[in-house]
Write a protein that holds these residues in place. Structure first.
Motif, mmCIF file in Angstrom:
data_model
loop_
_atom_site.group_PDB
_atom_site.id
_atom_site.type_symbol
_atom_site.label_atom_id
_atom_site.label_comp_id
_atom_site.label_asym_id
_atom_site.label_seq_id
_atom_site.Cartn_x
_atom_site.Cartn_y
_atom_site.Cartn_z
ATOM 1 N N MET A 161 0.824 -1.210 0.000
ATOM 2 C CA MET A 161 0.000 0.000 0.000
ATOM 3 C C MET A 161 0.860 1.262 0.000
ATOM 4 O O MET A 161 0.481 2.281 -0.587
ATOM 5 N N SER B 52 0.512 4.048 -2.765
ATOM 6 C CA SER B 52 0.178 5.410 -2.335
ATOM 7 C C SER B 52 0.909 6.463 -3.160
ATOM 8 O O SER B 52 0.416 7.582 -3.322
ATOM 9 N N TYR C 90 -1.633 6.889 -5.974
ATOM 10 C CA TYR C 90 -3.002 7.307 -5.670
ATOM 11 C C TYR C 90 -3.106 8.533 -4.760
ATOM 12 O O TYR C 90 -4.051 9.321 -4.886
ATOM 13 N N LYS D 169 -6.875 11.379 3.100
ATOM 14 C CA LYS D 169 -6.384 10.502 2.028
ATOM 15 C C LYS D 169 -6.140 9.086 2.531
ATOM 16 O O LYS D 169 -6.034 8.144 1.730
ATOM 17 N N TYR D 170 -6.049 8.910 3.858
ATOM 18 C CA TYR D 170 -5.813 7.573 4.412
ATOM 19 C C TYR D 170 -7.091 6.742 4.511
ATOM 20 O O TYR D 170 -7.016 5.545 4.799
ATOM 21 N N PRO E 91 -9.123 5.528 2.141
ATOM 22 C CA PRO E 91 -9.166 4.356 1.248
ATOM 23 C C PRO E 91 -8.263 3.204 1.691
ATOM 24 O O PRO E 91 -8.439 2.084 1.210
ATOM 25 N N ILE E 92 -7.313 3.474 2.590
ATOM 26 C CA ILE E 92 -6.496 2.380 3.127
ATOM 27 C C ILE E 92 -7.400 1.367 3.828
ATOM 28 O O ILE E 92 -7.280 0.153 3.635
ATOM 29 N N LEU F 27 -6.523 0.264 -1.034
ATOM 30 C CA LEU F 27 -6.044 0.919 -2.259
ATOM 31 C C LEU F 27 -6.216 0.039 -3.496
ATOM 32 O O LEU F 27 -5.398 0.066 -4.413
ATOM 33 N N LEU G 6 -12.139 2.417 -4.808
ATOM 34 C CA LEU G 6 -11.198 2.855 -3.783
ATOM 35 C C LEU G 6 -11.906 3.423 -2.560
ATOM 36 O O LEU G 6 -11.487 3.207 -1.426
ATOM 37 N N PRO H 269 -10.489 6.350 -10.232
ATOM 38 C CA PRO H 269 -9.818 7.012 -9.105
ATOM 39 C C PRO H 269 -10.107 8.505 -9.010
ATOM 40 O O PRO H 269 -10.356 9.021 -7.912
ATOM 41 N N SER I 279 -12.827 9.963 -6.269
ATOM 42 C CA SER I 279 -12.188 10.793 -5.240
ATOM 43 C C SER I 279 -12.897 12.134 -5.113
ATOM 44 O O SER I 279 -13.098 12.644 -4.005
#
Length: 510
Positions: free
Chosen positions: A119, A123, A126, A144-145, A147-148, A153, A166, A191, A195
């Motif tokens: 990941m 990253s 993404y 931004k974390y 989608p972890i 991801l 995502l 993506p 987003s």
């Protein structure tokens, strides 16, 4: 104005309550260990999906995501050190520390090190996309974390509940935020567009709660469940309503904090980002004709897997740009080659790649009009001002023939689309003289050669259209070139059709 705002919030609440998880009651049993096990199983299923799809295989070997032996010794951090490191992250969203959060930190940093390293590699590709969308809506960039924990991801991730992409949008929520979802396209897996939609949704949630922990929780289970938990507890913080949340959501905010911590402190945790086979530089081509990814892959010699990774929104490998303009993302080094060979790409094996969904167009036996063995199949590009009667007269065929050959039911034609026309073999040559450009009519045998075979790409300049550009201002940059020259070379008939980001081919003057 106040009434309109109230109505909007009420509508928003009702809409999202309908997609929330099942209601919880006062007898809900809270056990952080069970919550953690449920989260662990969900993450493992996402990672297994990665491996099965073959999208990511960091070791290049079987069982590269086997979690059975994925435990290594990491540097020891005391409770005080965790608190200090979380504070040092200097985030707008509070990074709370407690025993529950620590358990999730250890899960990522100790038990799933290989996956986190993958990941970290992903990253690099993404995170810039996520940050751009979050910045557009004025949101904290540490979101931004999310989608972890949502998808690990993986843009192809689909949850047990049917959430996709995502950011794991449900169908209803995706539609509400203007994501295109049909038989060919699922923009929940795009993506950039997903987003943007996720950032928009998060901003709307913040306008309701004004608390980022509640926003993150509501993103997972819906505002309906959050509002019920607030009502039952009388408290308005995530940790205050923790015991009244659905099991998955009880683990969601701790997992978010842990993922943020692990990704931010990966060097201290001795985690090494894996190298991922995604291009560092990409660019977008605007497509206005139906196109199959295999046509691009075979003509430009790009692995189809790479094209699918860059364009995950196209479910059937088909870009259905029949009536609107759609995007194709390519590695930057292939953009010029695509522009040069675009006509060959669009015509390459079209009958092979589209016959399954357009059988009447590509299977002569299915047409009502018979085609004799002495006839040649030609492809005519419809021009602005054309009508079906005019085209029929030009080629000495009937309107009924053209409709039958092309499976057309109405007389309406769209400029830029291609028509299949059959003419006698001995007269095929004369019809080519009626066309203004060389590529308006082609035989059924498609080659990969560009229309100007004697010109190399070194004889051209490729210009990217910017805001405020028009053909006159662009031509002024290149002495000896006129706006008409640029339009003709690029097959453009409408001077007002320029789009920002569009690539134009310009012939160099000696």
């Amino acid at each position: 104005m106040k009434f309109v705002l109230t109505a909007f919030i009420l509508t928003f609440y009702l809409l999202f309550s309908s997609v929330a998880q099942n209601d919880i009651d006062d007898t809900t049993f809270v056990n952080p260990e069970l919550d953690f096990q449920d989260f662990s199983r969900n993450l493992d299923s996402m990672l297994l999906l990665w491996y099965v799809q073959g999208s990511v295989n960091p070791a290049g070997k079987e069982n590269s995501f086997d979690t059975a032996n994925d435990t290594v010794i990491m540097p020891f951090f005391s409770q005080d050190m965790y608190i200090e490191q979380l504070a040092r992250m200097n985030t707008y969203i509070e990074m709370t520390y407690n025993e529950i959060v620590q358990k999730y930190i250890e899960f990522y940093s100790i038990k799933r090190r290989k996956q986190v390293e993958v990941m970290l590699g992903l990253s690099e590709y993404y995170f810039p996309v996520f940050e751009q969308a979050l910045d557009k809506y004025g949101l904290p960039l540490e979101l931004k974390y999310l989608p972890i924990i949502e998808s690990a991801l993986n843009p192809h991730a689909i949850s047990r509940a049917g959430a996709s992409g995502l950011w794991q949008f449900m169908y209803t929520t995706g539609k509400l935020y203007k994501l295109n979802i049909n038989s060919f396209i699922d923009e929940r897996q795009d993506p950039m567009k997903s987003s943007d939609a996720a950032a928009h949704y998060l901003r709307d949630l913040y306008d309701i709660y004004h608390d980022w922990h509640l926003v993150i929780a509501a993103y997972n289970c819906g505002p309906g469940n959050i509002n019920k938990a607030i009502k039952r507890t009388g408290k308005t913080t995530y940790w205050g309503i923790y015991n009244r949340l659905p099991r998955e959501t009880r683990g969601y905010v701790p997992a978010y904090i842990a993922a943020s911590y692990t990704m931010s402190n990966y060097k201290d945790l001795k985690l090494i980002p894996r190298k991922i086979e995604l291009p560092a530089a990409t660019d977008t081509i605007l497509i206005n004709h139906e196109l199959h990814l295999m046509q691009v892959a075979e003509v430009l010699q790009i692995p189809i897997e790479k094209l699918r990774e860059l364009n995950p929104q196209y479910k059937k490998d088909i870009i259905p740009a029949n009536y609107n303009t759609l995007s194709l993302m390519l590695p930057a080094e292939y953009i010029t080659q695509f522009i040069i060979l675009k006509d060959s790409i669009f015509n390459y094996k079209d009958s092979v790649f589209f016959s399954s969904i357009r059988p009447s167009q590509y299977d002569i036996q299915n047409n009502n009009s018979k085609v004799s063995s002495g006839e040649v199949r030609l492809s005519y590009t419809i021009k602005s001002g054309d009508n079906i009667g005019k085209i029929a007269n030009r080629f000495n065929v009937t309107i009924a023939d053209i409709k039958s050959w092309n499976n057309i039911k109405k007389n309406r034609l769209i400029a830029g689309k291609k028509l299949i026309i059959y003419v006698a073999e001995d007269s095929a040559g004369k019809y080519k003289k009626h066309l203004k450009t060389k590529n308006k009519i082609e035989s059924q045998v498609i080659t990969n050669k560009h229309e100007d075979e004697t010109t190399t790409k070194d004889d051209y300049i490729y210009y990217t259209v910017k805001s405020g550009d028009n053909f006159y201002t662009i031509a002024k940059m290149y002495p000896g070139i006129t706006g008409d020259d640029i339009m003709k070379l690029n097959g453009i008939t409408n001077a007002k059709s320029l789009q920002i980001g569009q690539k134009l081919k310009i012939r160099k003057k000696e």
